[in-house]
Design a protein around this motif. Structure first.
Motif, PDB file in Angstrom:
ATOM      1  N   ASP A 196      32.374  -9.496 -15.859  1.00 18.94           N
ATOM      2  CA  ASP A 196      33.356 -10.017 -16.808  1.00 18.94           C
ATOM      3  C   ASP A 196      34.791  -9.781 -16.349  1.00 18.94           C
ATOM      4  O   ASP A 196      35.725 -10.363 -16.893  1.00 18.94           O
ATOM      5  CB  ASP A 196      33.161  -9.363 -18.185  1.00 18.94           C
ATOM      6  CG  ASP A 196      31.876  -9.834 -18.868  1.00 18.94           C
ATOM      7  OD1 ASP A 196      31.487 -10.987 -18.637  1.00 18.94           O
ATOM      8  OD2 ASP A 196      31.271  -9.036 -19.603  1.00 18.94           O
ATOM      9  N   SER A 212      38.238 -10.048 -14.629  1.00 17.14           N
ATOM     10  CA  SER A 212      38.978 -11.186 -14.080  1.00 17.14           C
ATOM     11  C   SER A 212      40.020 -10.680 -13.088  1.00 17.14           C
ATOM     12  O   SER A 212      40.101  -9.493 -12.790  1.00 17.14           O
ATOM     13  CB  SER A 212      39.640 -11.983 -15.201  1.00 17.14           C
ATOM     14  OG  SER A 212      40.533 -11.162 -15.927  1.00 17.14           O
ATOM     15  N   GLY A 260      37.756 -14.545  -6.751  1.00 18.92           N
ATOM     16  CA  GLY A 260      37.988 -14.282  -8.164  1.00 18.92           C
ATOM     17  C   GLY A 260      38.653 -15.447  -8.868  1.00 18.92           C
ATOM     18  O   GLY A 260      38.764 -16.551  -8.337  1.00 18.92           O
ATOM     19  N   HIS A 261      39.121 -15.196 -10.093  1.00 23.22           N
ATOM     20  CA  HIS A 261      39.756 -16.248 -10.870  1.00 23.22           C
ATOM     21  C   HIS A 261      40.641 -15.632 -11.955  1.00 23.22           C
ATOM     22  O   HIS A 261      40.554 -14.450 -12.259  1.00 23.22           O
ATOM     23  CB  HIS A 261      38.706 -17.150 -11.531  1.00 23.22           C
ATOM     24  CG  HIS A 261      37.846 -16.437 -12.537  1.00 23.22           C
ATOM     25  ND1 HIS A 261      36.676 -15.805 -12.197  1.00 23.22           N
ATOM     26  CD2 HIS A 261      37.992 -16.245 -13.874  1.00 23.22           C
ATOM     27  CE1 HIS A 261      36.137 -15.274 -13.275  1.00 23.22           C
ATOM     28  NE2 HIS A 261      36.921 -15.525 -14.316  1.00 23.22           N
ATOM     29  N   THR A 288      41.612 -16.057 -15.957  1.00 27.04           N
ATOM     30  CA  THR A 288      40.976 -16.646 -17.133  1.00 27.04           C
ATOM     31  C   THR A 288      41.799 -17.768 -17.749  1.00 27.04           C
ATOM     32  O   THR A 288      41.274 -18.600 -18.481  1.00 27.04           O
ATOM     33  CB  THR A 288      40.734 -15.562 -18.201  1.00 27.04           C
ATOM     34  OG1 THR A 288      41.973 -14.890 -18.489  1.00 27.04           O
ATOM     35  CG2 THR A 288      39.724 -14.544 -17.711  1.00 27.04           C
ATOM     36  N   ARG A 290      32.380 -13.768 -13.290  1.00 20.09           N
ATOM     37  CA  ARG A 290      32.412 -14.124 -11.870  1.00 20.09           C
ATOM     38  C   ARG A 290      31.230 -15.037 -11.546  1.00 20.09           C
ATOM     39  O   ARG A 290      30.133 -14.862 -12.088  1.00 20.09           O
ATOM     40  CB  ARG A 290      32.312 -12.881 -11.001  1.00 20.09           C
ATOM     41  CG  ARG A 290      33.343 -11.805 -11.295  1.00 20.09           C
ATOM     42  CD  ARG A 290      34.699 -12.130 -10.730  1.00 20.09           C
ATOM     43  NE  ARG A 290      35.543 -10.939 -10.646  1.00 20.09           N
ATOM     44  CZ  ARG A 290      36.838 -10.968 -10.359  1.00 20.09           C
ATOM     45  NH1 ARG A 290      37.435 -12.117 -10.135  1.00 20.09           N
ATOM     46  NH2 ARG A 290      37.549  -9.849 -10.302  1.00 20.09           N
ATOM     47  N   GLU A 312      44.523  -9.254 -13.928  1.00 23.29           N
ATOM     48  CA  GLU A 312      45.095 -10.245 -14.850  1.00 23.29           C
ATOM     49  C   GLU A 312      46.441  -9.761 -15.389  1.00 23.29           C
ATOM     50  O   GLU A 312      47.395 -10.543 -15.505  1.00 23.29           O
ATOM     51  CB  GLU A 312      44.119 -10.481 -16.005  1.00 23.29           C
ATOM     52  CG  GLU A 312      44.394 -11.734 -16.811  1.00 23.29           C
ATOM     53  CD  GLU A 312      43.718 -12.970 -16.243  1.00 23.29           C
ATOM     54  OE1 GLU A 312      44.203 -14.072 -16.514  1.00 23.29           O
ATOM     55  OE2 GLU A 312      42.719 -12.822 -15.545  1.00 23.29           O
TER      56      GLU A 312
END
Length: 232
Positions: free
Chosen positions: A51, A53, A87-88, A90, A97, A114
């Motif tokens: 979970d 980010s 990664g990213h 949100t 992921r 983040e």
């Protein structure tokens, strides 16, 4: 963060393809807000389903990316070297992921959480545009890989994957003849082919002067002719 490691991270960010069109101050903000993380061979930078980010930028080393498939299979779908982003954020792609990233050699990563991205955005709001750009590139690469598996014969498919893997090296290091740190077995995983099939075609490419095969490495010697094979 040690000063020499910070300097290395900044140099990598400046040369990275996803930041090449942005002011150098953006790379400086990311380097100052991020945390350097050293991982050993076999350690995971991230796991599919996490979970957490935020981004990881590869400063040095090599990681392989895997995705779960039917039958509890783990399939290699890509490799990440210096300048690559994992990664990213949100804001653009919510959810856990989607790949597992494993170090195949000792690696140095710049982790940008983040919260750190939000701090960077206060000074450099263009960071969101840069992140959207690399997210688009990742999606395009995934679609292109699927299209290769569906439409290309083995010889063409292998040439296309070699070219795709070499693109990052050429953008990052400016190499005319990039070297990919990838074994024949893993190339087979990425193309959906057996190691024997990959070996047959790589041997033919090498005889024709298109590539040079070493232990866990493939040097792309003639990109134009490889493109001709992929487009055959």
């Amino acid at each position: 963060m040690k000063s020499d490691e910070r300097d290395l991270a900044l140099r990598v960010l400046r040369k990275s393809g996803w930041l090449k069109d942005y002011p150098v101050e953006l790379a400086e903000s990311l380097a100052s807000e991020g945390n350097l993380v050293r991982l050993n061979v076999g350690e995971w930078a991230q796991a599919e389903g996490d979970d957490r980010s935020g981004l990881f930028v590869v400063v040095e080393g090599v990681l392989h990316s895997y995705c779960a498939s039917w039958g509890d299979r783990e399939v290699m779908i890509g490799l990440a070297e210096a300048g690559s982003v994992l990664g990213h954020a949100t804001r653009f792609s919510g959810g856990p992921r989607i790949v597992t990233a494993v170090c195949v050699e000792s690696s140095l990563l710049l982790e940008i959480s983040e919260a750190a991205l939000d701090r960077v955005a206060e000074r450099r709001p263009e960071i969101w545009r840069a992140i959207a750009s690399f997210a688009y590139l990742n999606m395009r690469n995934a679609v292109r890989m699927a299209a290769e598996v569906i439409s290309l014969r083995p010889r063409e498919r292998i040439a296309a994957r070699l070219l795709a893997a070499g693109d990052g090296q050429r953008q990052m290091m400016g190499e005319i003849t990039p070297t990919i740190r990838l074994s024949q077995e893993l190339l087979g995983e990425m193309t959906g082919l057996t190691r024997k099939t990959v070996n047959v075609h790589l041997s033919a490419f090498e005889r024709d002067g298109l590539i040079e095969v070493g232990y866990g490495r493939i040097k792309l010697c003639d990109l134009a002719r490889l493109r001709a094979v992929a487009n055959d």
